[in-house]
Motif scaffolding. Structure first.
Motif, PDB file in Angstrom:
ATOM      1  N   ILE A 275       0.846  -1.214   0.000  1.00 46.40           N
ATOM      2  CA  ILE A 275       0.000   0.000   0.000  1.00 46.40           C
ATOM      3  C   ILE A 275       0.869   1.248   0.000  1.00 46.40           C
ATOM      4  O   ILE A 275       0.605   2.225  -0.721  1.00 46.40           O
ATOM      5  CB  ILE A 275      -0.938  -0.017   1.226  1.00 46.40           C
ATOM      6  CG1 ILE A 275      -1.960  -1.148   1.103  1.00 46.40           C
ATOM      7  CG2 ILE A 275      -1.657   1.336   1.358  1.00 46.40           C
ATOM      8  CD1 ILE A 275      -2.818  -1.336   2.330  1.00 46.40           C
ATOM      9  N   THR A 276       1.928   1.230   0.791  1.00 43.75           N
ATOM     10  CA  THR A 276       2.842   2.386   0.846  1.00 43.75           C
ATOM     11  C   THR A 276       3.505   2.614  -0.509  1.00 43.75           C
ATOM     12  O   THR A 276       3.627   3.753  -0.977  1.00 43.75           O
ATOM     13  CB  THR A 276       3.926   2.142   1.913  1.00 43.75           C
ATOM     14  OG1 THR A 276       3.305   1.943   3.189  1.00 43.75           O
ATOM     15  CG2 THR A 276       4.865   3.343   1.998  1.00 43.75           C
ATOM     16  N   PHE A 277       3.929   1.535  -1.146  1.00 45.94           N
ATOM     17  CA  PHE A 277       4.559   1.639  -2.467  1.00 45.94           C
ATOM     18  C   PHE A 277       3.591   2.224  -3.500  1.00 45.94           C
ATOM     19  O   PHE A 277       3.959   3.094  -4.283  1.00 45.94           O
ATOM     20  CB  PHE A 277       5.033   0.251  -2.902  1.00 45.94           C
ATOM     21  CG  PHE A 277       5.609   0.243  -4.290  1.00 45.94           C
ATOM     22  CD1 PHE A 277       6.901   0.720  -4.525  1.00 45.94           C
ATOM     23  CD2 PHE A 277       4.857  -0.222  -5.367  1.00 45.94           C
ATOM     24  CE1 PHE A 277       7.429   0.713  -5.808  1.00 45.94           C
ATOM     25  CE2 PHE A 277       5.384  -0.208  -6.640  1.00 45.94           C
ATOM     26  CZ  PHE A 277       6.677   0.259  -6.864  1.00 45.94           C
ATOM     27  N   ILE A 278       2.353   1.723  -3.460  1.00 46.69           N
ATOM     28  CA  ILE A 278       1.341   2.225  -4.403  1.00 46.69           C
ATOM     29  C   ILE A 278       1.083   3.714  -4.157  1.00 46.69           C
ATOM     30  O   ILE A 278       0.974   4.516  -5.093  1.00 46.69           O
ATOM     31  CB  ILE A 278       0.034   1.421  -4.282  1.00 46.69           C
ATOM     32  CG1 ILE A 278       0.276  -0.027  -4.750  1.00 46.69           C
ATOM     33  CG2 ILE A 278      -1.077   2.076  -5.094  1.00 46.69           C
ATOM     34  CD1 ILE A 278      -0.906  -0.941  -4.517  1.00 46.69           C
ATOM     35  N   PHE A 279       0.998   4.097  -2.881  1.00 40.83           N
ATOM     36  CA  PHE A 279       0.737   5.502  -2.515  1.00 40.83           C
ATOM     37  C   PHE A 279       1.872   6.400  -3.006  1.00 40.83           C
ATOM     38  O   PHE A 279       1.636   7.472  -3.581  1.00 40.83           O
ATOM     39  CB  PHE A 279       0.581   5.607  -0.995  1.00 40.83           C
ATOM     40  CG  PHE A 279       0.451   7.032  -0.516  1.00 40.83           C
ATOM     41  CD1 PHE A 279      -0.744   7.734  -0.670  1.00 40.83           C
ATOM     42  CD2 PHE A 279       1.536   7.687   0.071  1.00 40.83           C
ATOM     43  CE1 PHE A 279      -0.850   9.041  -0.235  1.00 40.83           C
ATOM     44  CE2 PHE A 279       1.425   8.989   0.495  1.00 40.83           C
ATOM     45  CZ  PHE A 279       0.230   9.682   0.339  1.00 40.83           C
ATOM     46  N   LEU A 280       3.122   5.940  -2.767  1.00 38.53           N
ATOM     47  CA  LEU A 280       4.273   6.730  -3.210  1.00 38.53           C
ATOM     48  C   LEU A 280       4.336   6.832  -4.735  1.00 38.53           C
ATOM     49  O   LEU A 280       4.689   7.868  -5.293  1.00 38.53           O
ATOM     50  CB  LEU A 280       5.561   6.113  -2.673  1.00 38.53           C
ATOM     51  CG  LEU A 280       5.775   6.220  -1.154  1.00 38.53           C
ATOM     52  CD1 LEU A 280       7.016   5.447  -0.724  1.00 38.53           C
ATOM     53  CD2 LEU A 280       5.889   7.686  -0.740  1.00 38.53           C
ATOM     54  N   ALA A 281       3.953   5.724  -5.403  1.00 37.06           N
ATOM     55  CA  ALA A 281       3.944   5.727  -6.868  1.00 37.06           C
ATOM     56  C   ALA A 281       2.921   6.717  -7.402  1.00 37.06           C
ATOM     57  O   ALA A 281       3.178   7.468  -8.349  1.00 37.06           O
ATOM     58  CB  ALA A 281       3.666   4.316  -7.379  1.00 37.06           C
ATOM     59  N   ILE A 282       1.740   6.699  -6.774  1.00 45.00           N
ATOM     60  CA  ILE A 282       0.674   7.638  -7.188  1.00 45.00           C
ATOM     61  C   ILE A 282       1.112   9.072  -6.922  1.00 45.00           C
ATOM     62  O   ILE A 282       0.907   9.974  -7.749  1.00 45.00           O
ATOM     63  CB  ILE A 282      -0.640   7.315  -6.458  1.00 45.00           C
ATOM     64  CG1 ILE A 282      -1.182   5.957  -6.920  1.00 45.00           C
ATOM     65  CG2 ILE A 282      -1.665   8.412  -6.697  1.00 45.00           C
ATOM     66  CD1 ILE A 282      -2.395   5.480  -6.136  1.00 45.00           C
ATOM     67  N   LEU A 283       1.731   9.283  -5.739  1.00 46.54           N
ATOM     68  CA  LEU A 283       2.190  10.627  -5.379  1.00 46.54           C
ATOM     69  C   LEU A 283       3.250  11.122  -6.362  1.00 46.54           C
ATOM     70  O   LEU A 283       3.218  12.274  -6.809  1.00 46.54           O
ATOM     71  CB  LEU A 283       2.760  10.606  -3.956  1.00 46.54           C
ATOM     72  CG  LEU A 283       3.213  11.966  -3.397  1.00 46.54           C
ATOM     73  CD1 LEU A 283       2.039  12.937  -3.332  1.00 46.54           C
ATOM     74  CD2 LEU A 283       3.840  11.793  -2.020  1.00 46.54           C
TER      75      LEU A 283
END
Length: 253
Positions: free
Chosen positions: A7-15
């Motif tokens: 989830i953190t990776f996805i969030f950082l990718a989106i950011l």
């Protein structure tokens, strides 16, 4: 734990993607702004070239017309030739040298107009009422700054002498020059002749030239009113030189 990392990776990718998109949009916006400014500069430069060409065309037609009127006046009154030629020399100097400048001072234009009036005076009887008045605030800082288009006073003066009733007992020509409140004013009035003026092929050219030049140079910073009251023709010109100078400075002209 692994799920939280995902989830953190996805969030950082989106950011990161949002940051890239925002940066791209800002870059596009800056490029658009620069392109718009370049287009505006190009358009302004082109507009100035067209306006300069129009003014050159108008002035090339105007000067010979003025010369013809002056020389006709002198020729028809030979007894005043010496005096007229003295005034004509001043007028010619102004036309040949000062009128080539883009702008002259109000003082220079008014001095020229007064010389032109003196030449036109030889057309009329000494008993004819010719009223010349100047109301000049010489302390005004713009009075001796080159902001006035040369030869701007010709048409109104020539028109008054051309169409005035020179025979009537109450005939007159009045010319008033003013410089106050950072503005140039010129008011010319005359009693209209009852005799019909023979229309010539070039009749009315002066008025067209004057209004055209004023629109090209001063845009919204002038007002030219022409009207008739009780057989009196009145023309009033105002040029707001402070507003014009402010616009020139703002646009870098």
């Amino acid at each position: 734990m692994q799920e939280n990392n995902t989830i953190t990776f996805i969030f950082l990718a989106i950011l990161l993607l949002l940051v890239i998109i925002i940066c791209f949009l800002m870059y596009q916006l800056l490029q658009f702004k620069k392109s718009k400014e370049d287009a505006e500069k190009s358009f302004y430069a082109l507009e100035m070239k067209v306006n300069d060409l129009q003014l050159e065309t108008l002035e090339s037609k105007l000067n010979p017309h003025l010369f013809k009127n002056i020389l006709n006046s002198i020729q028809s009154h030979a007894y005043q030739t010496y005096f007229a030629l003295d005034k004509l020399a001043n007028v010619l100097d102004y036309i040949l040298y000062e009128s080539k400048k883009k702008f002259v001072t109000a003082k220079e234009e008014i001095d020229f107009a007064l010389n032109l009036i003196e030449i036109n005076k030889i057309k009329i009887s000494p008993l004819f009422e010719l009223k010349i008045k100047t109301n000049i605030n010489k302390e005004d800082k713009l009075y001796e700054q080159p902001l006035l288009a040369p030869l701007i006073s010709i048409d109104l003066i020539e028109n008054a002498f051309k169409h005035a009733d020179l025979q009537s007992a109450d005939a007159f020509i009045s010319v008033v020059f003013e410089f106050r409140d950072n503005a140039f004013f010129m008011t010319v009035s005359n009693k209209i002749s009852d005799k019909k003026v023979l229309k010539k092929e070039r009749s009315g050219f002066g008025h067209t030239t004057l209004e055209h030049r004023l629109r090209i140079i001063y845009k919204n910073n002038f007002k030219l009113d022409k009207f008739i009251e009780n057989d009196i023709y009145i023309a009033h010109l105002k040029i707001d030189l402070l507003e014009y100078k402010t616009e020139m400075l703002a646009t870098g002209r």
